[in-house]
Structure formats: C-alpha cells, structure tokens
Design a protein around this motif. Sequence first.
Motif, PDB file in Angstrom:
ATOM      1  N   ASP A  21      22.220  27.858 -62.648  1.00 14.91           N
ATOM      2  CA  ASP A  21      23.351  28.705 -63.026  1.00 14.91           C
ATOM      3  C   ASP A  21      24.094  27.993 -64.153  1.00 14.91           C
ATOM      4  OD1 ASP A  21      26.145  29.567 -63.048  1.00 14.91           O
ATOM      5  OD2 ASP A  21      25.653  30.695 -61.233  1.00 14.91           O
ATOM      6  N   LEU A  22      24.403  28.717 -65.220  1.00 15.05           N
ATOM      7  CA  LEU A  22      25.091  28.092 -66.349  1.00 15.05           C
ATOM      8  C   LEU A  22      26.412  27.461 -65.916  1.00 15.05           C
ATOM      9  CD1 LEU A  22      24.436  30.713 -69.180  1.00 15.05           C
ATOM     10  CD2 LEU A  22      23.328  28.483 -68.867  1.00 15.05           C
ATOM     11  N   LEU A  25      26.304  23.638 -65.280  1.00 19.95           N
ATOM     12  CA  LEU A  25      25.974  22.681 -66.338  1.00 19.95           C
ATOM     13  C   LEU A  25      27.021  21.586 -66.498  1.00 19.95           C
ATOM     14  CD1 LEU A  25      24.386  24.965 -69.068  1.00 19.95           C
ATOM     15  CD2 LEU A  25      23.239  23.345 -67.546  1.00 19.95           C
ATOM     16  N   ARG A  29      26.223  17.645 -66.687  1.00 24.49           N
ATOM     17  CA  ARG A  29      26.691  16.743 -67.746  1.00 24.49           C
ATOM     18  C   ARG A  29      27.499  15.569 -67.170  1.00 24.49           C
ATOM     19  NH1 ARG A  29      27.484  21.870 -70.263  1.00 24.49           N
ATOM     20  NH2 ARG A  29      29.681  21.826 -69.647  1.00 24.49           N
ATOM     21  N   ASP A  54      21.527  18.851 -71.361  1.00 13.50           N
ATOM     22  CA  ASP A  54      22.203  20.144 -71.405  1.00 13.50           C
ATOM     23  C   ASP A  54      21.326  21.205 -72.060  1.00 13.50           C
ATOM     24  OD1 ASP A  54      24.898  21.604 -71.033  1.00 13.50           O
ATOM     25  OD2 ASP A  54      24.427  21.968 -73.149  1.00 13.50           O
ATOM     26  N   GLU A  55      20.697  20.863 -73.164  1.00 14.12           N
ATOM     27  CA  GLU A  55      19.802  21.805 -73.857  1.00 14.12           C
ATOM     28  C   GLU A  55      18.607  22.181 -72.968  1.00 14.12           C
ATOM     29  OE1 GLU A  55      20.127  23.409 -76.666  1.00 14.12           O
ATOM     30  OE2 GLU A  55      21.858  22.356 -77.481  1.00 14.12           O
ATOM     31  N   THR A  58      19.798  24.323 -69.996  1.00 17.08           N
ATOM     32  CA  THR A  58      20.166  25.654 -70.480  1.00 17.08           C
ATOM     33  C   THR A  58      18.923  26.487 -70.756  1.00 17.08           C
ATOM     34  OG1 THR A  58      22.235  24.846 -71.425  1.00 17.08           O
ATOM     35  CG2 THR A  58      21.378  26.919 -72.311  1.00 17.08           C
ATOM     36  N   ASN A  59      17.920  25.884 -71.383  1.00 22.61           N
ATOM     37  CA  ASN A  59      16.667  26.597 -71.655  1.00 22.61           C
ATOM     38  C   ASN A  59      15.987  27.026 -70.356  1.00 22.61           C
ATOM     39  OD1 ASN A  59      16.960  26.419 -74.417  1.00 22.61           O
ATOM     40  ND2 ASN A  59      15.540  24.713 -74.653  1.00 22.61           N
ATOM     41  N   ILE A  61      17.377  27.637 -67.468  1.00 25.82           N
ATOM     42  CA  ILE A  61      18.172  28.691 -66.835  1.00 25.82           C
ATOM     43  C   ILE A  61      18.006  30.015 -67.580  1.00 25.82           C
ATOM     44  CG2 ILE A  61      20.534  29.461 -66.347  1.00 25.82           C
ATOM     45  CD1 ILE A  61      21.196  26.402 -65.917  1.00 25.82           C
ATOM     46  N   ASN A  62      18.220  29.973 -68.904  1.00 24.91           N
ATOM     47  CA  ASN A  62      18.201  31.215 -69.689  1.00 24.91           C
ATOM     48  C   ASN A  62      16.815  31.794 -69.911  1.00 24.91           C
ATOM     49  OD1 ASN A  62      20.983  31.341 -70.006  1.00 24.91           O
ATOM     50  ND2 ASN A  62      20.959  30.253 -71.955  1.00 24.91           N
ATOM     51  N   GLY A 117      17.238  24.325 -79.751  1.00 28.39           N
ATOM     52  CA  GLY A 117      17.375  23.484 -78.568  1.00 28.39           C
ATOM     53  C   GLY A 117      16.301  22.424 -78.441  1.00 28.39           C
TER      54      GLY A 117
END
Length: 153
Positions: A21-22, A25, A29, A54-55, A58-59, A61-62, A117
């Motif tokens: 889940d964003l 994050l 971190r 983080d990158e 995020t990748n 998750i998204n 990313g």
Amino acid sequence: MDLPTDRRPTPTRSHLRVDADLGRLAEVRRFVRARLAAAAAPDDCVDDLVQAVDEAATNAINHGYRGDAGWLGLDIELIDDRCVVTLEDAATPFDPTLVPEPDLSVPPMSRRPGGMGVHLIREATDSVAYRPRPGGGNILTMIRSLGSGRKEG
C-alpha cells in the motif's frame, strides 16, 4: 571505499513486512533510514538507499500488484562495508534488470511522466540483481557500499 575498522558493522540482518500500500512507504523509508543510521552510514549512502528502496517498492505496488492486495518483504543486511537490501513480493513477475536505460538526451519536460524509477535505482546502488520468487513474485537485491560518495560501479 572502506570504512574505518571501528565503524564497520558486524554482519546483521533486519526484516520488515508491510502491506503493499502506498500509505506504508513512509514506514519503509523510516526502516531503511533507521537501519543505516545504526550502521553510521554517511548521509549520501542513506539517501541513495532510501530512494532506491522507495522506487522499487512503489513499482511493486503500482505495477506489480496493480491495486490488488499484497505484501512487501524488506531485508537489510550489513556485511562489512556493504548494505544488501532485498525486496520481495508476490506480485506479477517483472525483471527490472531488463529495462533499457532511458534516453537522457531527451529534455525532462519532453518525456512522458514516469519511466525513470529503474534508472534511479541503478544510479543509487552499486548493483541490482533480480530473480523470480519461488511460488510466484519477485526478489530484487540492491547493494550499496556504506562509504561516502557516489556508487562504486
């Protein structure tokens, strides 16, 4: 770059598992920052690894989970003067090491949004390796020297 003997961490490993889940994050971190601060890593090393993780998270998750429920597992292992970060998920398999380098001759305002990313992960680390997760998913390993200055490679 080698750390002075009195600053070299002993081999240790820390683990964090969060929902994909964003909103989680910030916790990821904080975990990376705290672990590296405990190892007395220089600020630029900490910043590089926080950005890379983080990158990558995020990748996953998204693009990996695409809004579906899931999880991320993060292991940080300190070995001599290196930090080995492993991000694991059960998302759609994707090997970021196969992503071509972006065309940096194109001005940033002329590029489509996104797509940087993996490049940022590569720039922030000394090495990146991928392997499929047994049973489905991904295992991404990022290594960065704990020394100050830009990456070694």
